[in-house]
Design a protein around this motif. Sequence first.
Motif, short mmCIF file in Angstrom:
data_model
loop_
_atom_site.label_atom_id
_atom_site.label_comp_id
_atom_site.label_asym_id
_atom_site.label_seq_id
_atom_site.Cartn_x
_atom_site.Cartn_y
_atom_site.Cartn_z
N LEU A 177 0.84 -1.20 0.00
CA LEU A 177 0.00 0.00 0.00
C LEU A 177 0.87 1.25 0.00
CD1 LEU A 177 -2.71 -1.00 2.65
CD2 LEU A 177 -2.81 -1.26 0.17
N PRO A 178 0.37 2.37 -0.52
CA PRO A 178 1.12 3.63 -0.44
C PRO A 178 1.42 4.00 1.01
CG PRO A 178 -0.74 3.83 -1.96
CD PRO A 178 -0.90 2.52 -1.26
N ALA A 179 2.52 4.67 1.23
CA ALA A 179 2.92 5.05 2.58
C ALA A 179 1.80 5.84 3.26
CB ALA A 179 4.19 5.89 2.53
N GLY A 180 1.50 5.43 4.48
CA GLY A 180 0.49 6.14 5.24
C GLY A 180 -0.92 5.61 5.07
N GLN A 181 -1.14 4.76 4.07
CA GLN A 181 -2.49 4.23 3.87
C GLN A 181 -2.78 3.16 4.90
OE1 GLN A 181 -3.66 3.44 -0.17
NE2 GLN A 181 -5.06 1.81 0.44
N GLU A 182 -3.97 3.21 5.46
CA GLU A 182 -4.37 2.25 6.47
C GLU A 182 -4.57 0.86 5.86
OE1 GLU A 182 -4.67 2.70 9.81
OE2 GLU A 182 -3.75 4.65 9.40
N PRO A 183 -4.30 -0.20 6.62
CA PRO A 183 -4.59 -1.55 6.10
C PRO A 183 -6.08 -1.73 5.89
CG PRO A 183 -4.06 -1.63 8.44
CD PRO A 183 -3.76 -0.24 7.99
N TRP A 184 -6.40 -2.74 5.11
CA TRP A 184 -7.82 -3.04 4.87
C TRP A 184 -8.53 -3.27 6.19
CZ3 TRP A 184 -6.38 -7.39 0.93
CH2 TRP A 184 -5.94 -6.81 -0.26
N THR A 185 -9.77 -2.85 6.23
CA THR A 185 -10.61 -3.15 7.39
C THR A 185 -11.01 -4.63 7.35
OG1 THR A 185 -12.67 -2.68 6.20
CG2 THR A 185 -11.55 -0.81 7.28
N PRO A 186 -11.51 -5.17 8.45
CA PRO A 186 -12.00 -6.55 8.41
C PRO A 186 -13.01 -6.79 7.28
CG PRO A 186 -11.86 -5.83 10.67
CD PRO A 186 -11.56 -4.62 9.83
N ARG A 187 -13.90 -5.84 7.04
CA ARG A 187 -14.86 -6.01 5.94
C ARG A 187 -14.16 -6.05 4.59
NH1 ARG A 187 -20.24 -5.41 5.00
NH2 ARG A 187 -20.62 -4.76 7.15
N GLU A 188 -13.17 -5.18 4.40
CA GLU A 188 -12.44 -5.16 3.14
C GLU A 188 -11.65 -6.45 2.95
OE1 GLU A 188 -11.45 -0.48 2.23
OE2 GLU A 188 -10.39 -1.45 3.89
N ARG A 189 -11.06 -6.95 4.01
CA ARG A 189 -10.36 -8.23 3.91
C ARG A 189 -11.33 -9.35 3.53
NH1 ARG A 189 -7.70 -6.46 8.72
NH2 ARG A 189 -8.84 -7.99 9.98
N ALA A 190 -12.49 -9.35 4.14
CA ALA A 190 -13.50 -10.36 3.82
C ALA A 190 -13.98 -10.23 2.38
CB ALA A 190 -14.68 -10.26 4.79
N ASP A 191 -14.11 -9.00 1.90
CA ASP A 191 -14.53 -8.77 0.52
C ASP A 191 -13.49 -9.32 -0.46
OD1 ASP A 191 -16.85 -7.50 1.34
OD2 ASP A 191 -16.04 -5.48 1.08
N HIS A 192 -12.22 -9.04 -0.19
CA HIS A 192 -11.16 -9.57 -1.06
C HIS A 192 -11.15 -11.10 -1.03
CE1 HIS A 192 -9.55 -5.45 -1.10
NE2 HIS A 192 -8.79 -5.84 -2.11
N PHE A 193 -11.28 -11.66 0.17
CA PHE A 193 -11.24 -13.11 0.33
C PHE A 193 -12.39 -13.77 -0.42
CE2 PHE A 193 -11.27 -16.86 3.44
CZ PHE A 193 -10.13 -17.42 2.89
N ALA A 194 -13.56 -13.15 -0.38
CA ALA A 194 -14.74 -13.72 -1.03
C ALA A 194 -14.59 -13.78 -2.54
CB ALA A 194 -15.98 -12.90 -0.67
N GLU A 195 -13.78 -12.92 -3.12
CA GLU A 195 -13.52 -12.97 -4.56
C GLU A 195 -12.28 -13.79 -4.87
OE1 GLU A 195 -12.77 -9.89 -8.32
OE2 GLU A 195 -13.74 -9.16 -6.49
N PHE A 196 -11.32 -13.76 -3.96
CA PHE A 196 -10.03 -14.43 -4.15
C PHE A 196 -10.20 -15.95 -4.24
CE2 PHE A 196 -5.40 -13.85 -3.48
CZ PHE A 196 -5.00 -15.15 -3.25
N VAL A 197 -10.94 -16.53 -3.30
CA VAL A 197 -11.04 -18.00 -3.22
C VAL A 197 -11.74 -18.60 -4.45
CG1 VAL A 197 -11.96 -19.94 -1.90
CG2 VAL A 197 -10.88 -18.02 -0.71
N PRO A 198 -12.91 -18.10 -4.87
CA PRO A 198 -13.54 -18.69 -6.06
C PRO A 198 -12.70 -18.53 -7.32
CG PRO A 198 -15.12 -17.39 -4.81
CD PRO A 198 -13.77 -17.09 -4.22
N LEU A 199 -12.01 -17.39 -7.45
CA LEU A 199 -11.17 -17.20 -8.63
C LEU A 199 -9.99 -18.16 -8.60
CD1 LEU A 199 -10.31 -15.85 -11.22
CD2 LEU A 199 -9.38 -13.94 -9.87
N LEU A 200 -9.37 -18.33 -7.45
CA LEU A 200 -8.25 -19.27 -7.35
C LEU A 200 -8.71 -20.69 -7.64
CD1 LEU A 200 -5.24 -19.51 -6.65
CD2 LEU A 200 -5.90 -19.87 -4.26
N ASP A 201 -9.88 -21.04 -7.18
CA ASP A 201 -10.45 -22.36 -7.48
C ASP A 201 -10.56 -22.58 -8.98
OD1 ASP A 201 -12.12 -24.85 -6.75
OD2 ASP A 201 -13.52 -23.68 -7.98
#
Length: 299
Positions: free
Chosen positions: A114-138
Amino acid sequence: MRLSTVILPDRRWSEGGRESWQRAEELGFHAAYTYDHLSWRSFRDGPWFGAIPTLTAAACATSRLRLGTLVTSPNFRHPVTLAKELISLDDVSGGRITLGIGAGGSGFDATALLPAGQEPWTPRERADHFAEFVPLLDRLLTQDVVSHDGERYSATEVRNIPGCVQRPRLPFAVAATGPRGLRLAARYGQAWVTTGDPKIAETGTPAQSRAAIAGQIEKLGKACAEADRDVAELDKILLTGFCPERPLESFDAFVEFAGAHAELGIDEIVIHWPIADSIFAADMAVFEKIATEALAQLG
């Protein structure tokens, strides 16, 4: 029940790294996993090597031991490049790879890209990424050609030929305790991973910890029922080291711990390879006795 270990990638291959993986195979562990991080907590300012290259080397140094990540996350992985690496690793290992995968956390490597100073993903954002990541990887691991235009990931005519040695793909061990993650585990997982309840890791009692894990397994069962799947199809993996209990303090402590968690429905317990002067410090003699004798003691 099966017994496995986690070997952190904190040593040069030529300075004890190779020997740990070979010794894990000699001791009879079912699998040896490693963390997939760029750095981790108290190890941040010390040696730390990449998970996939380490597992590739371990695959070449062993012949029977299952190998895997525990766990990989979207924090710094993209499904397209990860799929190519996993297919290659599965080939090198002769089909001995399990992908432990989770939504990730907010640790040191969560902001590495991430760019310097940008906050890490929130729990919701992490869950959103994960929900798209797993089916695509499958899809990437089971189909020769994949295109995907999603909110967070894209893939354009990606080729993954010849695919995994394991069919239809290498197994996913999905780390999850929340409803969205459990649904992904129920649909895509061949195993489910827990570390217990982090809220009581420091202050809880063994009884509270075991009750929390039993509750997680119950929720997993409900997610499987909603997916029209038998929860018995998923292996239940407990990664130790983050519960209030200390099963490596003695051989008897581990036997009691393992027996209690087997009754809860845990199929595989994972213990950390001892690292001196760290949170994973343990008596190597006790560790090796656990590896070679504990499961027989359980009967």
